[in-house]
Design an enzyme around this catalytic site. Structure first.
Site, mmCIF file in Angstrom:
data_model
loop_
_atom_site.group_PDB
_atom_site.id
_atom_site.type_symbol
_atom_site.label_atom_id
_atom_site.label_comp_id
_atom_site.label_asym_id
_atom_site.label_seq_id
_atom_site.Cartn_x
_atom_site.Cartn_y
_atom_site.Cartn_z
ATOM 1 C CG HIS A 49 40.334 56.715 46.113
ATOM 2 N ND1 HIS A 49 39.898 56.010 47.209
ATOM 3 C CD2 HIS A 49 41.117 55.868 45.428
ATOM 4 C CE1 HIS A 49 40.395 54.784 47.171
ATOM 5 N NE2 HIS A 49 41.148 54.671 46.095
ATOM 6 C CG ASP B 6 41.826 47.364 39.235
ATOM 7 O OD1 ASP B 6 41.339 46.989 38.154
ATOM 8 O OD2 ASP B 6 43.042 47.300 39.483
ATOM 9 C CD GLU C 227 43.870 45.285 36.554
ATOM 10 O OE1 GLU C 227 44.282 45.005 37.703
ATOM 11 O OE2 GLU C 227 43.058 46.210 36.322
#
Length: 508
Positions: free
Chosen positions: A61, A127, A241
């Site tokens: 990722h 997240d 956030e």
């Protein structure tokens, strides 16, 4: 049969990552069954006259080839625990001692589901949950709970690490502490994480999931900083956030999202037009609750909202299960995959911006460099408390009590207005130039960093550089680990010995 696979399919998969920006082909892909297999691989490398490089890869990722091993061997960490037809999950919960032992290859989504069977949960989440434990701990692991509990690396009790010397070492803050703190946020430079012992707490059942809108950055940042000051258990939000939505994307973007309805987006577009704001800002908050606190959660939320200075009427509340909230990006991934918008270039740029410069950053970037941009993707912007980070760890943050995570998480979607990778890269370069402390800039630190030169890395680590170099020499002296980061170039092959006196010199 060899665990090193050199077939085209294996090496091709390991030559690309989520970013789709750079590519580099390894000589082979290693699929270990046990952590001891990784020890054997590294020792094999060290036994060569010129060692080959080794890079652990979870889900790939990264966005700039950080898990590549050009001409070396990529370790497919997902193979760990795979014993033919039976796969050991390598996730073990201690209910009494409130921790989970998870293999470095394990996905956070699987850690979540296993812990929840015991009514427990880790405290801090990224997240996106379909990434590995070892991957996030090698960087820091940040999210909306970090203001209260620190990053994921601040919630680890113990690690098993295979060093670049081919040694399997168990380490903690008390035992082999130098290695423990080096590896956390260490970008894979000192060892391969094969197990992590992670702190747990009782899990909530449900979440009041809230977004509140601002047309002005000043109250947006003031309210965020107020919210992260409320750190006592039971006070304020459990997750904070923020997002920045540029005006252009509101008026031209898609008409729905996983949170906002089409009607909500139309109202927000109207707010942007009516106020003439270049951007609309959202604070995203979450308040956890269970059966015991369900009766009071709405009253608690209303009291908290009364303290904030968002645009009245622009508060959006959803009620969700704990898992539904934490796995929100996983659902968005399915939507993007269905639309063919997942496996595209992702020239992401993640920064930590000092609180004292965040308004300057907003003016220069969102109202300047990106003013007319039409990004496909998210722009995140939310503050954290530095005292929740341990400076003994390798991860770097600005030298202020509060700093902001700013994520320009943009995608180059083929055929769309965001399809020009070169344009997104130019904008990123302009933002980095603005941030360059050496040039008198804002003094940001990159998160998930990428630097093209050794000087860039020296500036990144600042006063920690000497310590980082010493730790590298101690735990990976041949510089074989995670070469894709580009921090420590592998040593050149040894020169042949000079000929003995009178010996003829021949060309080979």
């Amino acid at each position: 049969m060899s665990k090193i696979h050199t077939d085209h399919d294996a090496t091709t998969k390991a030559s690309s990552d989520f970013g789709h920006i750079v590519h580099a082909t390894p000589n082979g892909v290693f699929r270990p069954t046990f952590p001891a297999d990784i020890v054997a691989l590294i020792r094999l490398s060290l036994s060569q006259p010129t060692p080959f490089t080794v890079a652990p890869r979870g889900k790939g990722h990264s966005s700039r080839g950080q898990a590549f091993a050009p001409g070396g061997i990529v370790i497919d960490m997902s193979a760990l625990g795979d014993h033919g037809h039976h796969t050991s999950h390598r996730i073990d919960v201690s209910v009494d001692r409130m921790y989970v032992d998870a293999g470095g290859e394990q996905l956070w989504i699987d850690v979540l589901h296993t812990a929840l069977k015991h009514g427990l949960t880790p405290r801090v989440w990224t997240d996106y949950l379909r990434i590995t434990v070892g991957g996030t701990l090698s960087n820091a692991g940040i999210g909306g709970q970090a203001f209260r509990h620190g990053p994921q690396i601040s919630n680890v009790h113990e690690l098993d690490v295979v060093t670049g010397m081919g040694e399997m070492i168990t380490c903690s803050p008390e035992v082999n502490s130098a290695l423990f703190f080096a590896v956390l946020g260490g970008l894979g430079q000192f060892g391969v994480i094969t197990r992590a012992r992670i702190r747990l707490e009782p899990a909530p059942k449900r979440v009041k999931w809230v977004r509140i809108a601002y047309s002005d950055v000043h109250p947006f940042t003031t309210d965020q900083e107020l919210l992260i000051s409320k750190r006592a258990s039971g006070s304020g939000f459990d997750y904070v956030e923020g997002q920045v939505q540029l005006n252009w994307t509101l008026t031209q973007g898609r008409r729905s999202s996983s949170f906002f309805s089409a009607t909500d987006l139309a109202r927000l577009t109207g707010l942007a037009i009516d106020t003439g704001s270049v951007a609309i800002y959202y604070i995203e908050g979450a308040m956890y609750y269970d059966d015991n606190t369900a009766a009071s959660v709405d009253q608690k939320l209303d009291a908290l909202l009364e303290e904030l200075s968002f645009v009245r009427g622009f508060v959006f509340v959803r009620d969700a299960s704990y898992v539904e909230f934490l796995d929100r990006v996983g659902r968005e991934e399915q939507n993007l995959r269905s639309a063919g918008a997942w496996d595209v270039p992702h020239p992401w740029l993640n920064l930590f911006v000092p609180r004292s410069r965040i308004l300057h950053f907003d003016a220069a970037v969102f109202k300047g460099i990106l003013r007319n941009a039409n990004p496909v993707g998210l722009i995140l912007m939310y503050p954290m408390n530095k005292d929740m980070w341990d400076d003994r760890m390798t991860a770097m943050t600005p030298d202020e009590d509060v700093f902001y995570a700013v994520g320009l998480l943009r995608s180059a979607v083929a055929g769309g207005s965001g399809g020009d990778v070169e344009q997104l890269e130019r904008e990123n370069a302009a933002v980095l130039e603005l941030c360059d402390l050496a040039g008198g800039g804002i003094g940001c630190r990159q998160y998930l960093p990428h630097h093209a030169s050794r000087d860039g890395w020296r500036r990144h680590f600042g006063a920690k550089w000497g310590r980082v170099a010493d730790l590298k020499a101690r735990y990976d002296p041949r510089a074989i680990l995670s070469p894709g980061q580009g921090i420590f170039p592998p040593p050149p092959p040894p020169s042949p010995p000079p000929p003995a006196a009178g010996e003829p010199i021949t060309a080979s």
